[in-house]
Structures are given as structure tokens and as C-alpha cells.
Design a protein around this motif. Sequence first.
Motif, PDB file in Angstrom:
ATOM      1  N   TYR A  27       5.657 -48.949  23.300  1.00 41.98           N
ATOM      2  CA  TYR A  27       4.315 -48.723  22.719  1.00 41.98           C
ATOM      3  C   TYR A  27       4.102 -47.236  22.440  1.00 41.98           C
ATOM      4  N   LEU A  28       4.556 -46.392  23.361  1.00 44.00           N
ATOM      5  CA  LEU A  28       4.371 -44.941  23.206  1.00 44.00           C
ATOM      6  C   LEU A  28       5.462 -44.312  22.335  1.00 44.00           C
ATOM      7  N   ASP A  29       6.371 -45.150  21.863  1.00 42.67           N
ATOM      8  CA  ASP A  29       7.448 -44.689  20.985  1.00 42.67           C
ATOM      9  C   ASP A  29       8.294 -43.589  21.645  1.00 42.67           C
ATOM     10  N   ILE A  30       8.599 -43.801  22.910  1.00 41.40           N
ATOM     11  CA  ILE A  30       9.417 -42.835  23.645  1.00 41.40           C
ATOM     12  C   ILE A  30      10.895 -43.184  23.443  1.00 41.40           C
ATOM     13  N   ASP A  31      11.671 -42.177  23.136  1.00 41.64           N
ATOM     14  CA  ASP A  31      13.105 -42.392  22.957  1.00 41.64           C
ATOM     15  C   ASP A  31      13.733 -42.455  24.353  1.00 41.64           C
ATOM     16  N   PHE A  32      14.157 -43.650  24.760  1.00 44.35           N
ATOM     17  CA  PHE A  32      14.722 -43.796  26.109  1.00 44.35           C
ATOM     18  C   PHE A  32      15.911 -44.742  26.068  1.00 44.35           C
ATOM     19  N   GLU A  33      16.730 -44.657  27.113  1.00 47.77           N
ATOM     20  CA  GLU A  33      17.874 -45.554  27.214  1.00 47.77           C
ATOM     21  C   GLU A  33      17.448 -46.751  28.045  1.00 47.77           C
ATOM     22  N   ASP A  34      17.546 -47.941  27.447  1.00 46.98           N
ATOM     23  CA  ASP A  34      17.112 -49.151  28.140  1.00 46.98           C
ATOM     24  C   ASP A  34      18.335 -49.866  28.707  1.00 46.98           C
ATOM     25  N   LYS A  35      18.420 -49.911  30.031  1.00 48.35           N
ATOM     26  CA  LYS A  35      19.616 -50.498  30.658  1.00 48.35           C
ATOM     27  C   LYS A  35      19.279 -51.871  31.250  1.00 48.35           C
ATOM     28  N   TYR A  36      19.941 -52.894  30.717  1.00 51.61           N
ATOM     29  CA  TYR A  36      19.753 -54.256  31.210  1.00 51.61           C
ATOM     30  C   TYR A  36      20.901 -54.576  32.168  1.00 51.61           C
ATOM     31  N   ILE A  37      20.583 -55.045  33.373  1.00 53.54           N
ATOM     32  CA  ILE A  37      21.645 -55.348  34.343  1.00 53.54           C
ATOM     33  C   ILE A  37      21.578 -56.825  34.758  1.00 53.54           C
ATOM     34  N   ASP A  38      22.711 -57.347  35.203  1.00 54.85           N
ATOM     35  CA  ASP A  38      22.766 -58.734  35.699  1.00 54.85           C
ATOM     36  C   ASP A  38      22.590 -58.769  37.204  1.00 54.85           C
ATOM     37  N   LYS A  39      23.090 -57.707  37.843  1.00 55.18           N
ATOM     38  CA  LYS A  39      22.952 -57.630  39.303  1.00 55.18           C
ATOM     39  C   LYS A  39      22.894 -56.168  39.725  1.00 55.18           C
ATOM     40  N   ILE A  40      22.424 -55.941  40.944  1.00 56.98           N
ATOM     41  CA  ILE A  40      22.381 -54.572  41.462  1.00 56.98           C
ATOM     42  C   ILE A  40      23.673 -54.336  42.251  1.00 56.98           C
ATOM     43  N   GLU A  41      24.534 -53.498  41.668  1.00 60.87           N
ATOM     44  CA  GLU A  41      25.791 -53.176  42.361  1.00 60.87           C
ATOM     45  C   GLU A  41      25.464 -52.342  43.603  1.00 60.87           C
ATOM     46  N   ASP A  42      26.341 -52.412  44.616  1.00 58.48           N
ATOM     47  CA  ASP A  42      26.084 -51.685  45.875  1.00 58.48           C
ATOM     48  C   ASP A  42      25.876 -50.190  45.662  1.00 58.48           C
ATOM     49  N   SER A  43      26.707 -49.606  44.774  1.00 58.18           N
ATOM     50  CA  SER A  43      26.610 -48.153  44.564  1.00 58.18           C
ATOM     51  C   SER A  43      25.270 -47.791  43.904  1.00 58.18           C
ATOM     52  N   PHE A  44      24.798 -48.681  43.012  1.00 66.88           N
ATOM     53  CA  PHE A  44      23.503 -48.451  42.360  1.00 66.88           C
ATOM     54  C   PHE A  44      22.369 -48.665  43.373  1.00 66.88           C
ATOM     55  N   ARG A  45      22.508 -49.714  44.186  1.00 66.48           N
ATOM     56  CA  ARG A  45      21.448 -50.012  45.164  1.00 66.48           C
ATOM     57  C   ARG A  45      21.223 -48.812  46.096  1.00 66.48           C
ATOM     58  N   ALA A  46      22.322 -48.124  46.395  1.00 65.98           N
ATOM     59  CA  ALA A  46      22.224 -46.976  47.292  1.00 65.98           C
ATOM     60  C   ALA A  46      21.365 -45.847  46.700  1.00 65.98           C
ATOM     61  N   GLN A  47      21.250 -45.829  45.353  1.00 65.01           N
ATOM     62  CA  GLN A  47      20.424 -44.798  44.698  1.00 65.01           C
ATOM     63  C   GLN A  47      18.946 -45.170  44.681  1.00 65.01           C
ATOM     64  N   LEU A  48      18.666 -46.470  44.898  1.00 71.94           N
ATOM     65  CA  LEU A  48      17.296 -46.962  44.742  1.00 71.94           C
ATOM     66  C   LEU A  48      16.533 -46.784  46.052  1.00 71.94           C
ATOM     67  N   LYS A  49      15.389 -46.151  45.981  1.00 69.82           N
ATOM     68  CA  LYS A  49      14.657 -45.797  47.205  1.00 69.82           C
ATOM     69  C   LYS A  49      14.430 -47.006  48.113  1.00 69.82           C
ATOM     70  N   TYR A  50      14.058 -48.137  47.522  1.00 73.55           N
ATOM     71  CA  TYR A  50      13.827 -49.344  48.332  1.00 73.55           C
ATOM     72  C   TYR A  50      14.828 -50.450  47.989  1.00 73.55           C
ATOM     73  N   GLY A  51      15.926 -50.043  47.376  1.00 72.90           N
ATOM     74  CA  GLY A  51      17.005 -50.997  47.106  1.00 72.90           C
ATOM     75  C   GLY A  51      16.724 -51.981  45.979  1.00 72.90           C
ATOM     76  N   GLN A  52      15.632 -51.731  45.220  1.00 75.35           N
ATOM     77  CA  GLN A  52      15.271 -52.692  44.167  1.00 75.35           C
ATOM     78  C   GLN A  52      14.898 -51.986  42.865  1.00 75.35           C
ATOM     79  N   VAL A  53      14.997 -52.722  41.771  1.00 77.56           N
ATOM     80  CA  VAL A  53      14.510 -52.277  40.466  1.00 77.56           C
ATOM     81  C   VAL A  53      13.140 -52.923  40.240  1.00 77.56           C
TER      82      VAL A  53
END
Length: 206
Positions: A27-53
Motif C-alpha cells: 500500500y505504501l509502495d515500499i520497495d522491499f524483498e518479500d520472502k515466502y518460506i515453507d518452514k522455519i529452518e533451525d538457523s533462521f529460527r535462531a535469529q528470531l527473537k521469539y522463534g516465530q515469524v
Amino acid sequence: MDQSQKPSFTYFTVLVLGQFPRFLLNYLDIDFEDKYIDKIEDSFRAQLKYGQVPYFVDNDGFSLTQTGPIIRYIASKYANADFLGKTLKDKAIVDETINAVLTDVVLQGYKVRKGVEDIKTLDTIIPRYFGSFEKSLASSTGKFICGDYVTLADLCVFIAFHYFIYLGHSESLTSYTHLHELKAHFESNAGIQKYITTRPVSEKGI
Ligand SMILES: N[C@@H](CCC(=O)N[C@@H](CS)C(=O)NCC(=O)O)C(=O)O
């Protein structure tokens, strides 16, 4: 930190919570990278403050989880100053509305569709919340919840309304004429049109 990177957003293909930042960024016309995932890999989960998207990373590397804070942050930084409410009371109403949409409406609709919650829940949810959003719009001095100017609350109500139609509840929503007008308003936005027509569709139907 690299100031030149694009903001990025990560969430599953299902709509549920991730659609709020996605709708807003488009809506705000922001140029961003949109990442669609099927699952949260362990290495990615470790980056997430509460382990979730949902997970948002701004162009300076600042990252956030939690849907409500993500959309408030994006709106504060990238939208016009009034988008979170012009006055103290409007700001509170915007917040009240966003909270209702995120916790009481969208998650309930998703749980019913998933079979975790009984369909009868919607006999309460739809009139209680959509009935109230409709009333706010009908009694407004303008076309929007806070009067004659659009806020994040309007966008969130639109997203919830759009989502419930997507989930198959359009018949129960027919009488909410102001909500249909709000839907037409947002659907005329080029960024929203692009998002709705190009987003991947989850087989899960949620
Ligand atoms: N309170 C959080 C809830 C986040 C949440 O429930 N995320 C779910 C998806 S909707 C998730 O990451 N599930 C995958 C998992 O826990 O592995 C928010 O509002 O963002």
C-alpha cells in the motif's frame, strides 16, 4: 551497517498474520524483498527473537518480530504523520482497532478455517467485530474510522474483511455496506491491486 539494502519481510505463504505487513508495504509502495518460506529452518529460527515469524528487517538492518509492532513501526517510519492518528484519542482508537483485528478477528477466522475452533464462533465474531467496525464507519464524520482521513486502523479492518471473504464468509458480510465501500477504496490502490493479484496462493486456504 549497510544503509543501502532493501527492507525485507519473511513469512509463510498462508495469509493469516503475514498479510498485514505485506498489504501495508505494498500500500505504501515500499520497495522491499518479500520472502515466502515453507518452514522455519533451525538457523533462521535462531535469529528470531521469539522463534516465530512474521519477521521484518529494515534497510539499516534493524529487525522486528510481532505483527502489531511491525506494522506500527513501518507506518511510523514510512507513512504520513497522520496515518497512526492525528490526535491522542485518534491514536488510541487506531490502536484499539488494530488490536481487535489482530487478536480477536483474524486469528479466530483462521482457527475456524483450520478446524481448531467451531464454525459457530463466527456467529459471535462477525456481528461483534465487523458489526462494530461498520458502526464506526457509519457514524464517522468522513469515510474512515477517524473521520475524513485514512489510518492504519482502516487498512487493518479492510484486510480482516478481505480475509473473511477469502475464507468463504462473504454471505454473512453482505449487509456491511460501509465495509464494502472501505474495501473498494483500498482495492483501488495500485500497490494493493498488485499484491492481491500476484501473491502466491497457499493450498491450505488460510
Ligand atoms: N504474536 C506473534 C505470533 C507469531 C506466530 O504465531 N507465528 C506463527 C505463524 S502465524 C509461527 O511462526 N509459527 C511457526 C512456528 O512456531 O514454528 C505475532 O503477532 O506476530
